[in-house]
Design a protein around this motif. Structure first.
Motif, PDB file in Angstrom:
ATOM      1  N   TYR A 218       0.447  -6.810  49.825  1.00  0.00           N
ATOM      2  CA  TYR A 218       0.512  -8.196  50.274  1.00  0.00           C
ATOM      3  C   TYR A 218       0.772  -8.270  51.775  1.00  0.00           C
ATOM      4  O   TYR A 218       1.459  -7.412  52.327  1.00  0.00           O
ATOM      5  CB  TYR A 218       1.681  -8.925  49.581  1.00  0.00           C
TER       6      TYR A 218
ATOM      7  N   ASN B 292       6.526 -14.274  40.258  1.00  0.00           N
ATOM      8  CA  ASN B 292       5.251 -13.566  40.111  1.00  0.00           C
ATOM      9  C   ASN B 292       4.316 -14.394  39.249  1.00  0.00           C
ATOM     10  O   ASN B 292       4.675 -14.796  38.133  1.00  0.00           O
ATOM     11  CB  ASN B 292       5.456 -12.194  39.452  1.00  0.00           C
TER      12      ASN B 292
ATOM     13  N   TYR C 210       2.357 -11.270  54.354  1.00  0.00           N
ATOM     14  CA  TYR C 210       3.012 -12.570  54.490  1.00  0.00           C
ATOM     15  C   TYR C 210       3.275 -12.832  55.975  1.00  0.00           C
ATOM     16  O   TYR C 210       3.400 -11.906  56.766  1.00  0.00           O
ATOM     17  CB  TYR C 210       4.365 -12.581  53.797  1.00  0.00           C
TER      18      TYR C 210
ATOM     19  N   LYS D  50       4.880 -27.737  46.631  1.00  0.00           N
ATOM     20  CA  LYS D  50       4.959 -26.302  46.803  1.00  0.00           C
ATOM     21  C   LYS D  50       5.140 -25.624  45.453  1.00  0.00           C
ATOM     22  O   LYS D  50       5.739 -26.175  44.530  1.00  0.00           O
ATOM     23  CB  LYS D  50       6.130 -25.954  47.732  1.00  0.00           C
TER      24      LYS D  50
ATOM     25  N   MET E 209      11.496 -20.953  57.854  1.00  0.00           N
ATOM     26  CA  MET E 209      10.597 -21.088  56.704  1.00  0.00           C
ATOM     27  C   MET E 209      10.611 -19.824  55.873  1.00  0.00           C
ATOM     28  O   MET E 209      10.980 -18.750  56.340  1.00  0.00           O
ATOM     29  CB  MET E 209       9.176 -21.388  57.184  1.00  0.00           C
ATOM     30  N   GLY E 210      10.188 -19.970  54.660  1.00  0.00           N
ATOM     31  CA  GLY E 210      10.071 -18.809  53.793  1.00  0.00           C
ATOM     32  C   GLY E 210       8.825 -18.010  54.111  1.00  0.00           C
ATOM     33  O   GLY E 210       8.154 -18.244  55.122  1.00  0.00           O
ATOM     34  N   LEU E 211       8.522 -17.064  53.259  1.00  0.00           N
ATOM     35  CA  LEU E 211       7.344 -16.226  53.450  1.00  0.00           C
ATOM     36  C   LEU E 211       6.118 -16.915  52.842  1.00  0.00           C
ATOM     37  O   LEU E 211       6.151 -17.329  51.682  1.00  0.00           O
ATOM     38  CB  LEU E 211       7.551 -14.870  52.781  1.00  0.00           C
TER      39      LEU E 211
ATOM     40  N   LEU F  13      16.328 -16.117  48.715  1.00  0.00           N
ATOM     41  CA  LEU F  13      14.940 -16.496  48.442  1.00  0.00           C
ATOM     42  C   LEU F  13      14.656 -16.400  46.946  1.00  0.00           C
ATOM     43  O   LEU F  13      14.926 -15.365  46.326  1.00  0.00           O
ATOM     44  CB  LEU F  13      13.986 -15.562  49.190  1.00  0.00           C
TER      45      LEU F  13
ATOM     46  N   THR G 185       2.713 -12.803  44.358  1.00  0.00           N
ATOM     47  CA  THR G 185       4.166 -12.927  44.453  1.00  0.00           C
ATOM     48  C   THR G 185       4.447 -14.058  45.425  1.00  0.00           C
ATOM     49  O   THR G 185       4.091 -13.967  46.604  1.00  0.00           O
ATOM     50  CB  THR G 185       4.798 -11.608  44.924  1.00  0.00           C
ATOM     51  N   ILE G 186       5.073 -15.134  44.917  1.00  0.00           N
ATOM     52  CA  ILE G 186       5.256 -16.369  45.677  1.00  0.00           C
ATOM     53  C   ILE G 186       6.739 -16.552  45.998  1.00  0.00           C
ATOM     54  O   ILE G 186       7.588 -16.415  45.118  1.00  0.00           O
ATOM     55  CB  ILE G 186       4.772 -17.591  44.870  1.00  0.00           C
ATOM     56  N   PHE G 187       7.010 -16.913  47.265  1.00  0.00           N
ATOM     57  CA  PHE G 187       8.382 -17.100  47.718  1.00  0.00           C
ATOM     58  C   PHE G 187       8.687 -18.571  47.941  1.00  0.00           C
ATOM     59  O   PHE G 187       7.848 -19.334  48.433  1.00  0.00           O
ATOM     60  CB  PHE G 187       8.596 -16.374  49.052  1.00  0.00           C
ATOM     61  N   GLY G 188       9.918 -18.959  47.629  1.00  0.00           N
ATOM     62  CA  GLY G 188      10.430 -20.240  48.088  1.00  0.00           C
ATOM     63  C   GLY G 188      10.791 -20.143  49.556  1.00  0.00           C
ATOM     64  O   GLY G 188      10.791 -19.056  50.144  1.00  0.00           O
ATOM     65  N   ALA G 189      11.115 -21.292  50.153  1.00  0.00           N
ATOM     66  CA  ALA G 189      11.429 -21.329  51.581  1.00  0.00           C
ATOM     67  C   ALA G 189      12.776 -20.713  51.898  1.00  0.00           C
ATOM     68  O   ALA G 189      13.063 -20.410  53.057  1.00  0.00           O
ATOM     69  CB  ALA G 189      11.360 -22.761  52.102  1.00  0.00           C
ATOM     70  N   GLY G 190      13.636 -20.538  50.884  1.00  0.00           N
ATOM     71  CA  GLY G 190      14.933 -19.918  51.103  1.00  0.00           C
ATOM     72  C   GLY G 190      16.026 -20.931  51.352  1.00  0.00           C
ATOM     73  O   GLY G 190      15.777 -22.040  51.835  1.00  0.00           O
TER      74      GLY G 190
END
Lengths: 108, 112
Positions: free
Chosen positions: B33, A91, B35, A2, B41-43, A87, A96-101
């Motif tokens: 965006y 960028n 999502y 990921k 789970m995350g976004l 989270l 804009t990418i997110f982790g799973a938290g």
């Protein structure tokens, strides 16, 4: 792999504890970094930006290590109200990418 | 101060039905965006639009289409809904540069 990875959690801590969240990102070209907070069934909201020099906002401290592609968030003196999902956000260009938290539960 | 507005907030669809999720922002942001977020789970990024007139695939684009109607509006369409598309959908926007994203309140979609 990921693009943004975080500790899976959950973290269960007592009030007053110090808790640390870790995050790594895979793309060395990533330009900017953030921690967001998400409460149950709500939209994510910005907690703080993360700078190479490190930055602090009250009980919260964020650090960035570009060489290791690693981001951290430290919460001191945890409050019940800190219970939420945290989270890690990166960028990459226009993305804009997110982790799973990581879910945090603070107990009385 | 509306920020990012999504409609509808809740929707139940039958398998095979189509629908469009609407998103509008009033912050003059260039990038928008979509999502999806599944339990625990995350976004995950579905599609994004770097600027008016452009759209690009994200991590999970299959089963979706988007339209950047103008600078303010970015819609997400499900042509033939499937149960696997049951999720919470978030729209977000941000300006150029090293800036944070702002989110709408989400659309809770259930496909039965």
């Amino acid at each position: 792999r990921k693009e943004v990875e975080q500790d899976p959690g959950p973290f269960n801590v007592p009030e007053g504890a110090t808790v640390a969240f870790n995050c790594t990102y895979s793309n060395s070209a990533s330009q900017s970094f953030f921690w967001y907070r998400q409460d149950c069934r709500k939209e994510p909201k910005l907690l703080m930006s993360v700078y190479s020099s490190g930055n602090e906002d009250g009980r919260f401290t964020a650090q960035l290590n570009r060489a290791s592609q690693y981001i951290s968030l430290l919460i001191r003196d945890s409050k019940l109200s800190d219970s939420a999902t945290y989270l890690c956000v990166v960028n990459q260009g226009f993305k804009t990418i997110f982790g799973a938290g990581t879910r945090l539960f603070v107990k009385a | 101060n509306a920020g990012v507005t999504q409609t509808p907030k809740f929707q139940v669809l039958k398998t095979g039905q189509s629908m469009t999720l609407q998103c509008a922002q009033d912050m003059n942001h260039n990038s928008m965006y979509w999502y999806r977020q599944d339990p625990g789970m995350g976004l995950r990024l579905i599609y994004y639009s770097a600027s008016e007139g452009t759209t690009d695939k994200g991590e999970v684009p299959n089963g979706y289409n988007v339209s950047r109607l103008n600078k303010r509006e970015f819609s997400l369409r499900l042509e033939s809904a499937a149960p696997s598309q049951t999720s919470v959908y978030f729209c977000a926007s941000r300006s150029q540069g090293n800036t944070e994203a702002f989110f709408g309140q989400g659309t809770r979609l259930t496909v039965v």
